[in-house]
Design a protein around this motif. Structure first.
Motif, PDB file in Angstrom:
ATOM      1  N   GLU A 130       0.830  -1.206   0.000  1.00 20.24           N
ATOM      2  CA  GLU A 130       0.000   0.000   0.000  1.00 20.24           C
ATOM      3  C   GLU A 130       0.866   1.258   0.000  1.00 20.24           C
ATOM      4  OE1 GLU A 130      -2.531  -0.633   3.331  1.00 20.24           O
ATOM      5  OE2 GLU A 130      -3.985  -1.798   2.182  1.00 20.24           O
ATOM      6  N   LEU A 131       1.950   1.200   0.791  1.00 19.80           N
ATOM      7  CA  LEU A 131       2.881   2.338   0.821  1.00 19.80           C
ATOM      8  C   LEU A 131       3.430   2.601  -0.580  1.00 19.80           C
ATOM      9  CD1 LEU A 131       5.239   1.932   3.917  1.00 19.80           C
ATOM     10  CD2 LEU A 131       3.957   3.959   3.275  1.00 19.80           C
ATOM     11  N   LEU A 132       3.813   1.517  -1.271  1.00 17.63           N
ATOM     12  CA  LEU A 132       4.405   1.676  -2.591  1.00 17.63           C
ATOM     13  C   LEU A 132       3.392   2.202  -3.595  1.00 17.63           C
ATOM     14  CD1 LEU A 132       6.639  -1.503  -3.050  1.00 17.63           C
ATOM     15  CD2 LEU A 132       7.325   0.806  -2.447  1.00 17.63           C
ATOM     16  N   ARG A 133       2.134   1.794  -3.415  1.00 19.94           N
ATOM     17  CA  ARG A 133       1.135   2.171  -4.403  1.00 19.94           C
ATOM     18  C   ARG A 133       0.649   3.605  -4.218  1.00 19.94           C
ATOM     19  NH1 ARG A 133      -3.811  -1.684  -5.611  1.00 19.94           N
ATOM     20  NH2 ARG A 133      -2.071  -2.966  -6.250  1.00 19.94           N
ATOM     21  N   ASP A 134       0.717   4.090  -2.972  1.00 15.34           N
ATOM     22  CA  ASP A 134       0.258   5.439  -2.668  1.00 15.34           C
ATOM     23  C   ASP A 134       0.949   6.443  -3.592  1.00 15.34           C
ATOM     24  OD1 ASP A 134      -0.308   7.885  -1.615  1.00 15.34           O
ATOM     25  OD2 ASP A 134       0.038   7.315   0.478  1.00 15.34           O
ATOM     26  N   PRO A 135       0.167   7.215  -4.369  1.00 17.63           N
ATOM     27  CA  PRO A 135       0.796   8.137  -5.325  1.00 17.63           C
ATOM     28  C   PRO A 135       1.645   9.205  -4.645  1.00 17.63           C
ATOM     29  CG  PRO A 135      -1.606   8.405  -5.278  1.00 17.63           C
ATOM     30  CD  PRO A 135      -1.301   7.220  -4.433  1.00 17.63           C
ATOM     31  N   ASP A 136       1.401   9.478  -3.335  1.00 21.12           N
ATOM     32  CA  ASP A 136       2.185  10.495  -2.645  1.00 21.12           C
ATOM     33  C   ASP A 136       3.544   9.965  -2.184  1.00 21.12           C
ATOM     34  OD1 ASP A 136       0.220  12.325  -2.967  1.00 21.12           O
ATOM     35  OD2 ASP A 136      -0.775  11.872  -1.050  1.00 21.12           O
ATOM     36  N   THR A 137       3.691   8.653  -2.219  1.00 24.68           N
ATOM     37  CA  THR A 137       4.926   8.079  -1.710  1.00 24.68           C
ATOM     38  C   THR A 137       6.080   8.343  -2.668  1.00 24.68           C
ATOM     39  OG1 THR A 137       3.788   6.314  -0.551  1.00 24.68           O
ATOM     40  CG2 THR A 137       6.091   5.941  -1.087  1.00 24.68           C
ATOM     41  N   VAL A 138       7.150   8.870  -2.109  1.00 27.41           N
ATOM     42  CA  VAL A 138       8.380   8.999  -2.884  1.00 27.41           C
ATOM     43  C   VAL A 138       9.204   7.756  -2.589  1.00 27.41           C
ATOM     44  CG1 VAL A 138      10.496  10.294  -3.181  1.00 27.41           C
ATOM     45  CG2 VAL A 138       8.333  11.481  -2.782  1.00 27.41           C
ATOM     46  N   PHE A 139       9.522   7.010  -3.630  1.00 26.70           N
ATOM     47  CA  PHE A 139      10.269   5.780  -3.439  1.00 26.70           C
ATOM     48  C   PHE A 139      11.702   5.958  -3.925  1.00 26.70           C
ATOM     49  CE2 PHE A 139      12.005   1.861  -5.137  1.00 26.70           C
ATOM     50  CZ  PHE A 139      11.861   1.008  -4.065  1.00 26.70           C
ATOM     51  N   ARG A 140      12.645   5.438  -3.181  1.00 26.55           N
ATOM     52  CA  ARG A 140      14.021   5.432  -3.660  1.00 26.55           C
ATOM     53  C   ARG A 140      14.628   4.053  -3.454  1.00 26.55           C
ATOM     54  NH1 ARG A 140      12.748   8.854  -6.298  1.00 26.55           N
ATOM     55  NH2 ARG A 140      13.702  10.875  -6.722  1.00 26.55           N
ATOM     56  N   TRP A 141      15.398   3.646  -4.473  1.00 24.60           N
ATOM     57  CA  TRP A 141      16.045   2.355  -4.421  1.00 24.60           C
ATOM     58  C   TRP A 141      17.204   2.395  -3.432  1.00 24.60           C
ATOM     59  CZ3 TRP A 141      14.240  -1.728  -7.315  1.00 24.60           C
ATOM     60  CH2 TRP A 141      14.982  -2.901  -7.254  1.00 24.60           C
ATOM     61  N   ASP A 142      17.459   1.266  -2.780  1.00 27.22           N
ATOM     62  CA  ASP A 142      18.590   1.121  -1.879  1.00 27.22           C
ATOM     63  C   ASP A 142      19.854   1.636  -2.570  1.00 27.22           C
ATOM     64  OD1 ASP A 142      20.953  -0.033  -0.757  1.00 27.22           O
ATOM     65  OD2 ASP A 142      19.674  -1.369   0.396  1.00 27.22           O
ATOM     66  N   GLY A 143      20.402   2.733  -2.049  1.00 28.79           N
ATOM     67  CA  GLY A 143      21.495   3.415  -2.730  1.00 28.79           C
ATOM     68  C   GLY A 143      22.742   2.589  -2.925  1.00 28.79           C
ATOM     69  N   SER A 144      23.074   1.751  -1.935  1.00 29.24           N
ATOM     70  CA  SER A 144      24.321   1.008  -2.071  1.00 29.24           C
ATOM     71  C   SER A 144      24.200  -0.048  -3.172  1.00 29.24           C
ATOM     72  CB  SER A 144      24.716   0.361  -0.742  1.00 29.24           C
ATOM     73  OG  SER A 144      23.689  -0.453  -0.270  1.00 29.24           O
ATOM     74  N   ASP A 145      22.980  -0.482  -3.481  1.00 29.43           N
ATOM     75  CA  ASP A 145      22.794  -1.432  -4.580  1.00 29.43           C
ATOM     76  C   ASP A 145      22.920  -0.748  -5.939  1.00 29.43           C
ATOM     77  OD1 ASP A 145      22.392  -3.482  -2.877  1.00 29.43           O
ATOM     78  OD2 ASP A 145      20.218  -3.512  -3.053  1.00 29.43           O
ATOM     79  N   TYR A 146      22.875   0.570  -5.924  1.00 29.63           N
ATOM     80  CA  TYR A 146      22.970   1.304  -7.174  1.00 29.63           C
ATOM     81  C   TYR A 146      24.389   1.819  -7.418  1.00 29.63           C
ATOM     82  CZ  TYR A 146      22.016   4.751 -10.783  1.00 29.63           C
ATOM     83  OH  TYR A 146      22.038   5.457 -11.943  1.00 29.63           O
ATOM     84  N   MET A 147      25.109   2.050  -6.332  1.00 32.92           N
ATOM     85  CA  MET A 147      26.492   2.546  -6.468  1.00 32.92           C
ATOM     86  C   MET A 147      27.347   1.467  -7.133  1.00 32.92           C
ATOM     87  SD  MET A 147      26.957   4.120  -2.685  1.00 32.92           S
ATOM     88  CE  MET A 147      25.805   5.341  -2.062  1.00 32.92           C
ATOM     89  N   PRO A 148      28.540   1.848  -7.646  1.00 27.91           N
ATOM     90  CA  PRO A 148      29.426   0.832  -8.210  1.00 27.91           C
ATOM     91  C   PRO A 148      29.681  -0.256  -7.163  1.00 27.91           C
ATOM     92  CG  PRO A 148      30.329   3.032  -8.554  1.00 27.91           C
ATOM     93  CD  PRO A 148      29.117   3.188  -7.705  1.00 27.91           C
ATOM     94  N   ALA A 149      29.757  -1.493  -7.628  1.00 30.17           N
ATOM     95  CA  ALA A 149      29.871  -2.605  -6.683  1.00 30.17           C
ATOM     96  C   ALA A 149      31.100  -2.474  -5.789  1.00 30.17           C
ATOM     97  CB  ALA A 149      29.902  -3.926  -7.439  1.00 30.17           C
ATOM     98  N   ALA A 150      32.179  -1.878  -6.320  1.00 29.47           N
ATOM     99  CA  ALA A 150      33.392  -1.752  -5.509  1.00 29.47           C
ATOM    100  C   ALA A 150      33.109  -0.946  -4.249  1.00 29.47           C
ATOM    101  CB  ALA A 150      34.494  -1.083  -6.318  1.00 29.47           C
ATOM    102  N   VAL A 151      32.152  -0.025  -4.320  1.00 28.57           N
ATOM    103  CA  VAL A 151      31.753   0.744  -3.153  1.00 28.57           C
ATOM    104  C   VAL A 151      30.551   0.085  -2.486  1.00 28.57           C
ATOM    105  CG1 VAL A 151      30.832   2.944  -2.339  1.00 28.57           C
ATOM    106  CG2 VAL A 151      32.604   2.914  -4.084  1.00 28.57           C
ATOM    107  N   GLY A 152      29.477  -0.107  -3.287  1.00 31.10           N
ATOM    108  CA  GLY A 152      28.195  -0.538  -2.737  1.00 31.10           C
ATOM    109  C   GLY A 152      28.241  -1.878  -2.045  1.00 31.10           C
ATOM    110  N   SER A 153      29.018  -2.827  -2.593  1.00 34.68           N
ATOM    111  CA  SER A 153      29.107  -4.105  -1.892  1.00 34.68           C
ATOM    112  C   SER A 153      30.546  -4.377  -1.491  1.00 34.68           C
ATOM    113  CB  SER A 153      28.534  -5.243  -2.731  1.00 34.68           C
ATOM    114  OG  SER A 153      28.980  -5.163  -4.061  1.00 34.68           O
ATOM    115  N   GLY A 154      31.323  -3.335  -1.355  1.00 32.98           N
ATOM    116  CA  GLY A 154      32.711  -3.504  -0.960  1.00 32.98           C
ATOM    117  C   GLY A 154      33.067  -2.573   0.171  1.00 32.98           C
TER     118      GLY A 154
END
Lengths: 452, 328
Positions: A399-423
């Motif tokens: 429901e939180l995700l579907r709410d049009p007012d919700t601002v969603f952001r992806w887990d940042g470390s999963d988006y950063m280069p792997a050398a940083v995000g998972s290193g």
């Protein structure tokens, strides 16, 4: 020089001839029991009619989803596979992140892979191995999923993946019974959260549990803390700049956010209920981390929606049950309460018709509903049937995700280069919990950011 | 699910087919070798048997070494040349220097302590009444995989807060002795030393078996002559036993050193390289496969390869000298 005990030629010839005969008959037998023809015209195949002109074929799917979860996922597409005659060969691996690279490099890429980290997918987009979504798939993805989700897999105007499952990482787990008996209220703001923590601490209970041990991934739960606070403290725009490395990792904004986390995670009065002192956070596994909530040894545990699976059997997850969760409150009223989360993206390495058919199907709401009915799953699909979700916390998250007012952001470390995000980021956060200086660990991450 | 023999039959059949295929290939090869040209027969035969091994060596060893070396001079994706950058990175980044230091600790302590433990043990139990039982006790860990051993020791070092029931042997001992339990695997460099203990636990048995055999091979006349000359046990060990088995000690030391250089499973299982315990092999895997830094990973691999070469050379020279001594 002749070998003294060489076998007579006759024996060798007979042996090899015999083996060849065996080989031939064996192959014959196995060939005969090969794949059964699918019931293409069977009952219940109506939803899959649009793929009826696909000539069957085999599609390999590779992902990190295993065991019970993997089986539920495969059951959800079973009807599709039977009706279309497409043989979907699924392989789930605990070493997905490392092995997918090896598979692709070795010319053995799966047809479709489910990436939990869009950053990892970017690597294959850059190398030209990943295939952009065909128009039909891209259209479905844009129809079904909000733009918040798709921006992470859009490169050069083309989409490279369709969202699959989802999870929410800004859940604070608590015990409704414990809260009610002591008159604690679910906090609506960060200040209220700190007041509540002080109150609980004043009542002689450590307000927070934490655990970040997770093998070589040790440290990742702290990155979730940092991302949640970055997002709430500075808003989604600064957050996007942060994960794109548009300002240094040791910028004062990040220091400020980590200092805020410091106020909870490294506060000996607040942690680590049921586990020990601050240092015990590093040796407590993320799975065990929140369990003392059940014994009322701590009040709250910040952990993703997937933590529902970790409670012992018989624990009721519900708003009036043994445990439930609330969204980590807002820090800045203007920013509000964004949601941090993650999930998987299905990306393809080939574009044969049967592969496209599978991609199209898993982007549909029909697939999402079927997967939801198998239990313990939700997605950000706009039309997902919420009544099919059996866990109340999945429902809350969806429901939180579907709410049009919700601002969603992806887990940042999963988006950063792997050398940083998972290193280095995991390492830095682990060292930080272990007592290292805030500015020092952030500087260490900044130094390790790959220079292209 | 119950075991259903009929459901497993196809697998069994595949097994039979595989064995048959193997026999067929070998049979064909034997027939081919047998029916080869009569002249230069030796050459023909040698070529037939050596070619498969040669090809496997080329494909499985020479090619990867060359490719890894080439990759170590390239960027993360393996396509842009960067010169010596990866090596510069390796010797300037503090966390990699820590990795190198840890590897050094491993290479210095693990082989020495494992060999010393095995040596002392084999001398102590030599010709004692329960020698075989005592030896099998020390040898047993050899049968456990590195990962299995690591999990066992993870329990030994397990930490629970003061006051709670300790599930780790070490902390329970500390508590009984009146101390405070501590998270052993968190504090460097002690944690690296504690990980080294696991390797010693596994390898001491190996050292003991080899050294024990060498001790038994020391000629009885020499020992007797020394005894008649009036040496005590201590002198016997330093003047007779140790010099006699010295080549074997070297072989054991070097074998364990090579093992130690590539240690990976223990670190990965027990700490995942966290808390400052990473070693070269673990870091190489992480950089190349998890972080997508192919160049960094390859540079680490090449460095490890360079470290192993002198050890292997010494080993070969040793083996040759022993063989020459025997043929005299």
């Amino acid at each position: 020089m002749a070998m003294p005990n060489r076998p007579p030629r006759g024996v060798a010839v007979t042996a090899s001839a015999l083996s060849l005969v065996l080989l031939a008959t064996g192959c014959d037998y196995i060939g005969g029991t090969g794949a059964t023809t699918a019931g293409r015209d069977g009952a219940g195949c109506e939803p899959f009619e649009e793929w009826s002109d696909v000539e069957g074929g085999t599609v390999t799917v590779y992902a990190s989803i295993r065991d019970e979860e993997g089986e539920r996922m495969q059951r959800a597409w079973q009807d599709f596979a039977e009706c279309t005659g497409i043989d979907i060969r699924y392989e789930g691996s605990g070493e997905f992140e490392a092995q997918v690279q090896v598979k692709v490099d070795g010319g053995n890429a799966p047809d479709i892979a489910f990436f939990p980290q869009p950053g990892l997918l970017t690597r294959f987009v850059d190398s030209g191995d990943a295939v952009p979504l065909p128009d039909g798939v891209a259209e479905r993805a844009r129809e079904g999923y909000p733009e918040d989700w798709l921006q992470y897999v859009e490169h050069g105007g083309e989409l490279y993946g369709t969202p699959l499952g989802a999870n929410v990482k800004s859940f604070v787990w608590y015990s409704p019974g414990f809260f009610e008996r002591n008159g604690y209220e679910i906090p609506e703001s960060w200040d209220a959260l700190i007041d509540l923590s002080d109150t609980i601490a004043g009542d002689g209970v450590k307000p927070w549990c934490a655990g970040i041990e997770s093998g070589e991934a040790t440290g990742w739960p702290v990155t979730d803390w940092l991302e949640n606070v970055m997002l709430r403290e500075h808003g989604p725009d600064v957050y996007d700049q942060w994960i794109d490395h548009e300002f240094p990792f040791d910028d004062p904004k990040v220091v400020q956010a980590l200092d805020r986390v410091d106020g909870i995670l490294r506060n000996p009065d607040y942690v680590n209920g049921g586990h020990g002192g601050v240092q015990s956070i590093a040796t407590t596994s993320s799975q065990d981390g929140g369990l003392p909530i059940l014994d009322e040894q701590c009040g709250m545990y910040l952990m993703g929606s997937f933590y529902a699976a970790q409670w012992p059997e018989g624990t009721e997850v519900a708003e009036d049950g043994d445990v439930f969760a609330f969204n980590l409150p807002a820090i800045d009223e203007e920013v509000g309460t964004p949601v941090l989360g993650g999930g998987e993206f299905a990306a393809a390495f080939s574009d044969r018709p049967e592969v496209v058919a599978v991609q199209e199907y898993i982007a549909t709401v029909d697939y999402a509903d079927r997967r939801a009915q198998e239990g313990a799953w939700f997605s950000a699909h706009r039309e997902l049937d919420l009544d099919a979700l059996d866990n109340p916390n999945d429902r809350l998250a969806a429901e939180l995700l579907r709410d049009p007012d919700t601002v969603f952001r992806w887990d940042g470390s999963d988006y950063m280069p792997a050398a940083v995000g998972s290193g280095t980021l995991w390492r830095a956060m682990t060292n930080w919990i272990n007592g290292s200086d805030t500015e020092e660990v952030l500087g260490y991450v900044e130094d390790s950011w790959p220079r292209a | 699910m119950a075991f259903d023999i009929f459901a497993e039959l196809p697998k069994l059949l595949w097994l039979v087919i595989a064995v048959a295929a193997f026999l067929a290939v070998i049979g064909v090869l034997l027939v081919a070798v047998d029916g080869g040209p009569r002249t230069r027969y030796d050459w023909w035969q040698a070529a037939c048997f050596l070619t498969p091994a040669g090809i496997l060596l080329l494909v499985g060893l020479v090619y990867p070494v060359v490719r890894t070396t080439v990759l170590s001079f390239h960027g993360p994706g393996g396509d842009t040349p960067v010169g010596w950058d990866n090596y510069v990175w390796m010797f300037t980044r503090p966390e990699i220097l820590l990795v190198l230091r840890n590897t050094l600790l491993w290479v210095v302590f693990a082989p020495l302590l494992a060999t010393a433990t095995g040596l002392v043990y084999s001398v102590l139990v030599d010709r004692s009444r329960y020698e075989s039982v005592a030896k099998s006790l020390l040898f047993m860990p050899m049968a456990i995989s590195f990962v299995g051993a690591s999990i066992i020791w993870k329990f030994v070092y397990a930490y629970r807060p003061a006051g709670a029931d300790q599930i780790g042997v070490l902390n329970q001992l500390v508590v009984w002795a009146g101390g405070e339990p501590r998270p052993w695997l968190l504090d460097g460099p002690l944690n690296t030393l504690l990980l080294i203990v696991v390797l010693i636990w596994i390898q001491a048995g190996f050292a003991m078996v080899i050294l024990s055999a060498a001790i038994k091979a020391v000629p009885a006349e020499i020992v007797e002559a020394a005894r008649i000359d009036g040496v005590n046990g201590w002198q016997l060990f330093w003047r007779i036993t140790l010099p006699s088995i010295w080549p074997t000690v070297m072989v054991v030391l070097i074998t364990i050193s090579v093992q130690t250089l590539k240690v990976f499973d223990i670190v990965r299982t027990m700490t995942g390289g966290q808390f400052g315990t990473s070693v070269i092999a673990n870091e190489m895997y992480g950089q190349a496969f998890r972080y997508g830094q192919l160049g960094h990973g390859s540079a680490l691999a090449v460095f490890m390869f360079v470290l192993v070469i002198p050890l292997v050379l010494v080993q070969i020279r040793n083996a040759r000298r022993t063989r020459e001594a025997q043929s005299l």
